[in-house]
Design a protein around this motif. Sequence first.
Motif, mmCIF file in Angstrom:
data_model
loop_
_atom_site.group_PDB
_atom_site.id
_atom_site.type_symbol
_atom_site.label_atom_id
_atom_site.label_comp_id
_atom_site.label_asym_id
_atom_site.label_seq_id
_atom_site.Cartn_x
_atom_site.Cartn_y
_atom_site.Cartn_z
ATOM 1 N N PRO A 194 5.048 -2.199 -4.281
ATOM 2 C CA PRO A 194 3.878 -2.042 -5.070
ATOM 3 C C PRO A 194 4.066 -0.836 -6.158
ATOM 4 C CG PRO A 194 3.311 -0.878 -3.049
ATOM 5 C CD PRO A 194 4.866 -1.577 -2.878
ATOM 6 N N PRO A 195 3.406 -1.222 -7.284
ATOM 7 C CA PRO A 195 3.622 -0.163 -8.370
ATOM 8 C C PRO A 195 3.239 1.346 -7.988
ATOM 9 C CG PRO A 195 1.656 -1.642 -8.635
ATOM 10 C CD PRO A 195 2.433 -2.012 -7.634
ATOM 11 N N THR A 196 2.352 1.510 -7.037
ATOM 12 C CA THR A 196 2.200 2.948 -6.728
ATOM 13 C C THR A 196 3.313 3.603 -5.977
ATOM 14 O OG1 THR A 196 1.401 1.747 -4.545
ATOM 15 C CG2 THR A 196 -0.388 2.493 -6.158
ATOM 16 N N GLY A 199 0.727 -1.232 -0.004
ATOM 17 C CA GLY A 199 -0.012 0.093 -0.155
ATOM 18 C C GLY A 199 0.795 1.210 -0.023
ATOM 19 N N LEU A 200 1.970 1.118 -0.085
ATOM 20 C CA LEU A 200 2.826 2.516 -0.041
ATOM 21 C C LEU A 200 2.696 3.062 -1.445
ATOM 22 C CD1 LEU A 200 6.369 1.471 1.567
ATOM 23 C CD2 LEU A 200 4.645 2.857 2.634
ATOM 24 N N THR A 201 2.905 4.346 -1.302
ATOM 25 C CA THR A 201 2.622 5.290 -2.465
ATOM 26 C C THR A 201 4.009 6.375 -2.556
ATOM 27 O OG1 THR A 201 1.235 6.726 -1.375
ATOM 28 C CG2 THR A 201 0.266 5.092 -2.725
ATOM 29 N N PHE A 233 10.599 12.639 1.579
ATOM 30 C CA PHE A 233 9.981 11.177 1.197
ATOM 31 C C PHE A 233 8.475 11.259 1.694
ATOM 32 C CE2 PHE A 233 14.453 11.092 0.859
ATOM 33 C CZ PHE A 233 14.734 10.360 -0.313
ATOM 34 N N ASP A 234 7.911 10.472 1.114
ATOM 35 C CA ASP A 234 6.136 10.155 1.780
ATOM 36 C C ASP A 234 6.426 8.913 2.560
ATOM 37 O OD1 ASP A 234 4.885 11.847 -0.511
ATOM 38 O OD2 ASP A 234 5.732 10.608 -1.724
ATOM 39 N N ALA A 235 7.484 7.989 2.475
ATOM 40 C CA ALA A 235 7.625 6.899 3.692
ATOM 41 C C ALA A 235 9.074 6.575 3.575
ATOM 42 C CB ALA A 235 6.536 5.848 3.069
ATOM 43 N N GLY A 285 3.399 11.349 6.575
ATOM 44 C CA GLY A 285 4.108 10.132 6.077
ATOM 45 C C GLY A 285 4.395 9.165 7.020
ATOM 46 N N GLU A 286 4.694 7.870 6.422
ATOM 47 C CA GLU A 286 4.912 6.783 7.228
ATOM 48 C C GLU A 286 6.294 6.273 7.557
ATOM 49 O OE1 GLU A 286 0.559 4.563 6.746
ATOM 50 O OE2 GLU A 286 2.266 3.707 5.441
#
Length: 212
Positions: free
Chosen positions: A55-57, A35-37, A102-104, A132-133
């Motif tokens: 993942p492709p996201t 689920g990371l984007t 960064f988003d994560a 972010g995570e």
Amino acid sequence: MTTRSRPVFAFLYGRAAEVMDRHGVAQHRRAAVAGLTGRVIEIGAGNGRMFAHYPPTVTEVIAVEPERRLRAAALVAAATAPVPVTVVDGLAESLPGPDGAFDAAVSALVLCSVPAPDAALASLFRVVRPGGELRFFEHVAASGPGPLRRVQRLCDKTLWPALMGGCHTGRDTAAAIARAGFRIAAIERFMFPATGPSGPAGPHILGRAVRP
């Protein structure tokens, strides 16, 4: 410039990681990044075993690895990754990029071995944007007192860190994540392997934390 060189550990890790992935670690790696984007930074990327699971996201991964031989293997893994991966030399304690770049962030089986885990988590907190995570999959100290916890203390005071690339079996990584300022949103605790005998590195955590 090569930041760290641990040739014996790099050799052993490459073989051990493949075996562990076949016995269930790959499933935990996949769950850690599900689920990371957006843009992601991964610390202690090792030989790139995580890359196949993004993942492709995810639009870009910056993978930081200080050990020269492991970094070379990660470059090979990056070439066939399903998302763009850039492998860079560097330390978790002083990550590249501006604040909130960064988003994560992803930490998988690495916070046991960084020399200064609080500094590494502070660096992660800095480069992850608000909201972010941090996704984490780590082996940690056994919960509560008992024989396993005593074994971990003994290992960490003797030859284990020297033989295992600086690994410490008894770190309370969840507490360190919270201490850095992240809010733990989900955490699962389990033993690995799930069946059969477990060594001092048996207790694990898997989860996500949010930068407020």
